[in-house]
Design a protein around this motif. Structure first.
Motif, PDB file in Angstrom:
ATOM      1  N   ASN A 181     -36.208  24.817  18.454  1.00  0.00           N
ATOM      2  CA  ASN A 181     -35.349  23.685  18.792  1.00  0.00           C
ATOM      3  C   ASN A 181     -35.809  22.979  20.058  1.00  0.00           C
ATOM      4  O   ASN A 181     -35.647  21.763  20.198  1.00  0.00           O
ATOM      5  N   ARG A 436     -30.160  28.764  18.413  1.00  0.00           N
ATOM      6  CA  ARG A 436     -29.149  27.859  17.885  1.00  0.00           C
ATOM      7  C   ARG A 436     -28.379  27.123  19.002  1.00  0.00           C
ATOM      8  O   ARG A 436     -27.792  26.081  18.789  1.00  0.00           O
ATOM      9  N   ASN A 439     -29.132  22.426  20.433  1.00  0.00           N
ATOM     10  CA  ASN A 439     -29.114  21.481  19.328  1.00  0.00           C
ATOM     11  C   ASN A 439     -30.067  20.340  19.677  1.00  0.00           C
ATOM     12  O   ASN A 439     -29.826  19.613  20.633  1.00  0.00           O
TER      13      ASN A 439
ATOM     14  N   ASN B   7     -20.551  21.779  11.407  1.00  0.00           N
ATOM     15  CA  ASN B   7     -21.909  22.088  11.007  1.00  0.00           C
ATOM     16  C   ASN B   7     -22.199  23.513  11.446  1.00  0.00           C
ATOM     17  O   ASN B   7     -22.454  23.776  12.621  1.00  0.00           O
ATOM     18  N   GLU B   8     -22.142  24.419  10.480  1.00  0.00           N
ATOM     19  CA  GLU B   8     -22.273  25.833  10.832  1.00  0.00           C
ATOM     20  C   GLU B   8     -23.637  26.138  11.446  1.00  0.00           C
ATOM     21  O   GLU B   8     -23.803  27.099  12.171  1.00  0.00           O
ATOM     22  N   LYS B   9     -24.612  25.257  11.204  1.00  0.00           N
ATOM     23  CA  LYS B   9     -25.945  25.479  11.765  1.00  0.00           C
ATOM     24  C   LYS B   9     -25.897  25.501  13.288  1.00  0.00           C
ATOM     25  O   LYS B   9     -26.670  26.196  13.941  1.00  0.00           O
ATOM     26  N   TRP B  10     -24.996  24.708  13.848  1.00  0.00           N
ATOM     27  CA  TRP B  10     -24.964  24.599  15.320  1.00  0.00           C
ATOM     28  C   TRP B  10     -23.804  25.337  15.958  1.00  0.00           C
ATOM     29  O   TRP B  10     -23.670  25.351  17.174  1.00  0.00           O
ATOM     30  N   GLU B  55     -24.021  36.342  11.861  1.00  0.00           N
ATOM     31  CA  GLU B  55     -25.032  35.288  11.827  1.00  0.00           C
ATOM     32  C   GLU B  55     -24.422  33.904  11.714  1.00  0.00           C
ATOM     33  O   GLU B  55     -24.976  32.941  12.213  1.00  0.00           O
ATOM     34  N   ILE B  56     -23.309  33.820  10.975  1.00  0.00           N
ATOM     35  CA  ILE B  56     -22.746  32.497  10.691  1.00  0.00           C
ATOM     36  C   ILE B  56     -21.372  32.369  11.325  1.00  0.00           C
ATOM     37  O   ILE B  56     -20.549  33.286  11.264  1.00  0.00           O
ATOM     38  N   ALA B 142     -21.339  21.023  17.163  1.00  0.00           N
ATOM     39  CA  ALA B 142     -21.143  21.704  15.890  1.00  0.00           C
ATOM     40  C   ALA B 142     -19.914  21.157  15.184  1.00  0.00           C
ATOM     41  O   ALA B 142     -19.733  21.351  13.987  1.00  0.00           O
TER      42      ALA B 142
END
Lengths: 502, 148
Positions: A181, A436, A439, B7-10, B55-56, B142
């Motif tokens: 990132n 993560r 961003n 946005n679960e990615k962030w 993880e999520i 997020a």
């Protein structure tokens, strides 16, 4: 942790403000904070704290601060706390001490002892908001021959150039030492700004080929991730001979930072330490360097400028002269304050010279030898602000590399623990849950903001001097004056002391 | 209609949104005054799903569904949809049967701390913040508030 070493920093929590939301606990990869069920409140183990300030920044009630511990050894002007702790650490581990980021010690910062001129009365300043002010620069060889074709028209013999909208580029930081990132943020920012970022020696991740117009790829002694597509994708190729933070030695990326993706990008096994040797094993002379430069030029059909990056060392001027004659298009010089993801502490803190002095000497030498136009000069190694950029250009640089400043823009708080791989800001880590945290949508914007802001300031300072283009500032040492510098320093920098006129 | 999207990615699973939500709806002027009052004075209308070390993570609050099943199931007419599509609750009409809590497929409606009525996210239009406080303070974008 070494039991002989007390915590250097103390986590202080204001119990009136803490609402036990546990954000600090969840955000600390060093596991400093925890919620004590018996006491019904948050507690902290300061011994684990690296002072990265992630918890302080995210605490919604501002209940936290981190202070230098006032715990002290018996006062001693000869043996500092740090020196003693280093002895304890080595007595415990038996190993070479490792450090991250640039040399933090109390050496002079010459940029802070140089002042810039401004116009008054006789030569009017220029207002960049009302008049054009050129910050664009071109990097590359300018030693063009004038050639004409049969009809007498000029033939373009200009070697390939890099076009920068601002005289600023992002320094080499490898994928591996910094996260995916962080790389994406740098790449996207470079694209939007019309400047370049540098892959470092870690190869180019397949996802980032789309930013290749703004990518400088590095060929370092480990040759990690170097292949045909990598070279042909780039805007320029940098041969890394040395790095300011660790002149004379190679690199070492710990195995725990070699994730699946990093391993693929570097073309090395997963989980195994990546060692770049100290020398390039095929370069032991300027002639050898020339061979590599021309191999790379040949491989890319002479379409890309070749940069040679060296650390600022004692005879950097002679080295630069050799490089300028070796066929390189651009010389990058990295001062002793330059950053790193990991370097032996002794090297980082004791080897190399300040970039200001190195730059002044390189520029001077290249001019004396009449080969200044053979190369562009890019400097790195703690460019703190737009003022440093202006001073560097006036000392003779064509452009600056910024590394630490760029990481600060991404959230780095200079805790200097990159080598531990647990960066709480998601920068110097490969741990998915930490990566993560950065961003790139936010990160790239912050980088764009930083460089744009510096661009405005550079324009203001140039305008004040009555100069309307970077070209007219380059090597214009009459615009600089030293304060509190001795005769040798002034001579080396090629500037007068403040108060002296022409 | 502008909605809150996650946005679960962030999402870092830091749970700041829950506290910012609770603060926004608490009527308090300083966040630290929430100390010890979560659950008693106010509960968040947004909830972060996912285990701490998992993880999520992602934050869930009212999706303002088209054909909202909660509105259809409300026996008291307390839940309704505004013209622009926001699902709102009128606490004065709510009888506390909590059928909506049962039927919401996202678990985005919950009893309010006093247990007398249901509560749900109304995009901070029902408090002094005026715009979603969770979005404003999400440290990693997020949670976003946008038209899609």
């Amino acid at each position: 942790m070494d039991t002989y070493i007390p915590a250097e920093y103390e986590v202080v929590r204001n119990p009136d403000l803490c609402i036990a939301c546990r954000v600090c606990e969840r955000q600390c990869a060093n596991e400093v904070h925890s919620y004590d069920k018996d006491l019904g409140k948050m507690i902290a183990d300061s011994g684990k704290c690296v002072n990265c300030h992630r918890c302080v920044c995210l605490c919604p009630t501002h209940a936290l601060k981190i202070v230098k511990s006032d715990d002290t050894y018996r006062l001693n002007s000869n043996w500092s706390v740090q020196t003693m702790n280093e002895v304890y650490r080595q007595a415990n581990s038996g190993g070479v001490l490792l450090s991250s980021m640039g040399n933090p010690n109390d050496y002079p910062v010459y940029f802070n002892k140089i002042l810039v001129n401004a116009s008054q009365v006789t030569n009017p300043p220029i207002d960049p908001l009302r008049e054009p002010m050129e910050t664009q620069v071109f990097l590359g060889k300018k030693d063009v021959e004038i050639k004409r074709d049969m009809e007498g028209k000029l033939v373009d013999t200009l070697p390939p150039q890099l076009k920068l909208k601002y005289p600023i580029m992002f320094s080499a930081m490898s994928y591996g030492s910094i996260s995916y990132n962080a790389h994406e943020s740098l790449a996207r920012a470079a694209e939007e700004l019309g400047i370049y970022y540098n892959t470092g020696e870690g190869g180019l991740h397949k996802d980032f080929y789309k930013y290749s117009k703004n990518t400088i790829v590095q060929v370092a002694s480990g040759r990690f991730g170097v292949h045909e597509d990598y070279l042909s994708a780039a805007a320029a190729i940098e041969i890394k001979m040395g790095q300011g933070a660790k002149p004379g030695i190679g690199g070492h990326l710990p195995g725990m930072k070699i994730s699946d993706d990093v391993s693929q990008t570097r073309m090395i096994p997963k989980g195994v330490d990546a060692i770049s040797p100290a020398p390039h094993h095929d370069i032991y002379s300027i002639e050898d360097l020339r061979q590599l430069i021309y191999s790379l030029k040949e491989a890319t059909a002479y379409t890309k400028p070749i940069i040679v990056k060296v650390a600022a060392v004692h005879n950097v001027a002679a080295i630069a002269s050799g490089i300028a004659r070796s066929g390189a298009d651009i010389i990058a010089i990295d001062g002793f304050r330059g950053g790193t993801g990991a370097a032996p502490t002794r090297i980082r803190d004791n080897v190399g010279i300040p970039i200001e002095l190195a730059l002044a000497q390189v520029d001077e030498r290249l001019r004396q030898e009449g080969i200044r136009d053979n190369v562009s000069v890019v400097v790195a190694g703690s460019i703190h602000s737009s003022a440093d950029v202006v001073k560097a250009i006036a000392l003779g640089a064509d452009a600056c590399y910024i590394g630490t400043a760029a990481l600060l823009a991404l959230g780095c708080h200079l805790c200097r623990s990159c080598h531990l791989g647990k960066c709480n800001w998601g920068i110097a880590t490969q741990r998915a849950d930490l990566v993560r945290r950065l961003n790139p949508d936010i990160g790239y914007k912050r980088l764009v903001n930083l460089v744009t802001a510096w661009g405005h300031e550079i324009q203001e300072m140039m305008g004040g001097m009555g100069i309307n283009s970077i070209e007219a500032l380059r090597g214009n040492r009459l615009m600089l004056r030293g304060v509190g510098l001795n005769e040798s320093e002034l001579r080396i920098l090629g500037i007068h002391h403040a108060g002296e006129s022409m | 209609m502008k909605r809150i999207y996650v946005n679960e990615k962030w999402c870092l699973g830091c749970h700041l949104c829950e506290y910012e939500c609770a603060f926004a709806n608490s009527g308090l002027d300083k966040m630290f005054k929430l100390k010890g009052r979560m659950g008693e004075l106010v509960t968040p209308r947004i909830k972060v799903e996912g285990e701490d070390k998992g993880e999520i993570h992602f934050a869930v609050n009212c999706r303002h569904c088209t054909g909202s099943i909660c509105v259809q199931s409300c026996i008291a007419g307390a839940l309704s949809k505004t013209d622009d599509g926001m699902v709102v609750i009128d606490k004065n009409k709510c009888v506390g049967c909590f059928t909506c809590v049962l039927v919401c497929p996202f678990g985005a409606i919950m009893p309010s701390p006093d247990g007398k009525a249901a509560q749900k996210c109304m995009l901070c239009t029902d408090n002094v913040k005026g715009e979603p406080n969770c979005v404003k303070y999400c440290p990693n974008n997020a949670i976003v508030y946008e038209e899609r």
